[in-house]
Design a protein around this motif. Structure first.
Motif, PDB file in Angstrom:
ATOM      1  N   MET A 269       0.816  -1.214   0.000  1.00 46.25           N
ATOM      2  CA  MET A 269       0.000   0.000   0.000  1.00 46.25           C
ATOM      3  C   MET A 269       0.853   1.269   0.000  1.00 46.25           C
ATOM      4  O   MET A 269       0.307   2.375  -0.011  1.00 46.25           O
ATOM      5  CB  MET A 269      -0.949  -0.011   1.202  1.00 46.25           C
ATOM      6  CG  MET A 269      -1.959  -1.151   1.105  1.00 46.25           C
ATOM      7  SD  MET A 269      -3.135  -1.165   2.444  1.00 46.25           S
ATOM      8  CE  MET A 269      -4.080   0.292   2.100  1.00 46.25           C
TER       9      MET A 269
ATOM     10  N   ARG B  16       0.292   4.318  -2.620  1.00 46.25           N
ATOM     11  CA  ARG B  16      -0.985   3.958  -3.258  1.00 46.25           C
ATOM     12  C   ARG B  16      -2.117   4.727  -2.589  1.00 46.25           C
ATOM     13  O   ARG B  16      -2.108   4.950  -1.388  1.00 46.25           O
ATOM     14  CB  ARG B  16      -1.269   2.463  -3.095  1.00 46.25           C
ATOM     15  CG  ARG B  16      -0.275   1.587  -3.786  1.00 46.25           C
ATOM     16  CD  ARG B  16      -0.897   1.074  -5.046  1.00 46.25           C
ATOM     17  NE  ARG B  16       0.074   0.399  -5.872  1.00 46.25           N
ATOM     18  CZ  ARG B  16       0.050   0.459  -7.175  1.00 46.25           C
ATOM     19  NH1 ARG B  16      -0.878   1.135  -7.796  1.00 46.25           N
ATOM     20  NH2 ARG B  16       0.931  -0.168  -7.888  1.00 46.25           N
TER      21      ARG B  16
ATOM     22  N   VAL C 148      -6.264   4.609  -1.774  1.00 48.48           N
ATOM     23  CA  VAL C 148      -7.230   3.544  -1.522  1.00 48.48           C
ATOM     24  C   VAL C 148      -8.517   3.851  -2.291  1.00 48.48           C
ATOM     25  O   VAL C 148      -9.019   4.974  -2.271  1.00 48.48           O
ATOM     26  CB  VAL C 148      -7.528   3.435  -0.014  1.00 48.48           C
ATOM     27  CG1 VAL C 148      -8.573   2.371   0.256  1.00 48.48           C
ATOM     28  CG2 VAL C 148      -6.246   3.136   0.751  1.00 48.48           C
TER      29      VAL C 148
ATOM     30  N   GLN D 299      -4.305  -3.497  -8.418  1.00 50.78           N
ATOM     31  CA  GLN D 299      -3.484  -2.288  -8.437  1.00 50.78           C
ATOM     32  C   GLN D 299      -3.596  -1.652  -9.820  1.00 50.78           C
ATOM     33  O   GLN D 299      -3.626  -2.359 -10.833  1.00 50.78           O
ATOM     34  CB  GLN D 299      -2.035  -2.629  -8.104  1.00 50.78           C
ATOM     35  CG  GLN D 299      -1.881  -3.145  -6.678  1.00 50.78           C
ATOM     36  CD  GLN D 299      -0.433  -3.369  -6.307  1.00 50.78           C
ATOM     37  OE1 GLN D 299       0.488  -3.056  -7.046  1.00 50.78           O
ATOM     38  NE2 GLN D 299      -0.223  -3.909  -5.122  1.00 50.78           N
TER      39      GLN D 299
ATOM     40  N   SER E 280      -4.049  14.419  -2.155  1.00 54.85           N
ATOM     41  CA  SER E 280      -4.018  13.309  -1.196  1.00 54.85           C
ATOM     42  C   SER E 280      -3.267  13.706   0.054  1.00 54.85           C
ATOM     43  O   SER E 280      -2.632  14.754   0.115  1.00 54.85           O
ATOM     44  CB  SER E 280      -3.312  12.097  -1.821  1.00 54.85           C
ATOM     45  OG  SER E 280      -3.905  11.727  -3.032  1.00 54.85           O
TER      46      SER E 280
ATOM     47  N   TRP F  97       0.226   2.833   6.331  1.00 55.41           N
ATOM     48  CA  TRP F  97      -0.682   1.697   6.458  1.00 55.41           C
ATOM     49  C   TRP F  97       0.102   0.549   7.087  1.00 55.41           C
ATOM     50  O   TRP F  97       1.185   0.209   6.644  1.00 55.41           O
ATOM     51  CB  TRP F  97      -1.204   1.252   5.094  1.00 55.41           C
ATOM     52  CG  TRP F  97      -2.127   2.243   4.459  1.00 55.41           C
ATOM     53  CD1 TRP F  97      -1.834   3.185   3.537  1.00 55.41           C
ATOM     54  CD2 TRP F  97      -3.526   2.363   4.728  1.00 55.41           C
ATOM     55  NE1 TRP F  97      -2.954   3.900   3.195  1.00 55.41           N
ATOM     56  CE2 TRP F  97      -4.015   3.416   3.923  1.00 55.41           C
ATOM     57  CE3 TRP F  97      -4.421   1.698   5.565  1.00 55.41           C
ATOM     58  CZ2 TRP F  97      -5.347   3.815   3.912  1.00 55.41           C
ATOM     59  CZ3 TRP F  97      -5.744   2.099   5.552  1.00 55.41           C
ATOM     60  CH2 TRP F  97      -6.193   3.141   4.736  1.00 55.41           C
TER      61      TRP F  97
END
Length: 152
Positions: free
Chosen positions: A34, A37, A39, A51, A143, A148
């Motif tokens: 993660m 990345r 979500v 992905q 973002s 995570w």
């Protein structure tokens, strides 16, 4: 169904860690798949674990090329001659496109009649140009980076 039970988090559960990479709690690991990345909810257009995406995209660009018009001067033309169509003796003088020359019978001619050579094969330029450009485009949405972690 809540993922918390009397024993706490189950193995494989993922959560946001509010600390740093150096203070991940015992029994947890960085959820490496993660990292970097965003979500997105699965179950519709995306499958669990799928992905996709990229940080940057380079679009296809159409390139324009052009050549300017140019008429060759006599000096720029290759040296050349043109065969002359001729009128045979006794044929009509009104035939369009024919030179009015009486020639000896074709049986006695060894080469066709030609115009004088013209031109000299000097260089010439048309002038040309082209334009195109492309650059990577950042495709990331606004973002916030979080850590995570996954329960072991």
């Amino acid at each position: 169904m809540p993922r918390l039970n009397a024993g706490g988090w189950k193995a494989g559960d993922v959560k946001i860690h509010s600390g740093t990479l150096d203070d991940i709690p015992s029994g947890w690991e960085l959820a490496a798949d993660m990292v970097d990345r965003a979500v997105v909810g699965a179950g519709g257009a995306y499958n669990v674990g799928q992905q996709f995406g990229a940080d940057e995209v380079t679009p296809n660009i159409t390139t324009s090329v052009w050549v300017n018009n140019h008429t060759l001067s006599l000096a720029q033309m290759p040296s050349h001659a043109h065969p002359l169509p001729t009128r045979k003796p006794g044929s009509s003088l009104s035939q369009s496109g024919y030179v009015n020359i009486d020639v000896v019978s074709t049986a006695t001619r060894t080469s066709p009649l030609n115009s004088n050579n013209a031109g000299s094969s000097h260089a010439h330029a048309h002038g040309a140009g082209a334009s195109s450009s492309s650059s990577a485009i950042n495709t990331r949405q606004k973002s916030i980076a979080v850590i995570w972690i996954r329960k072991l």
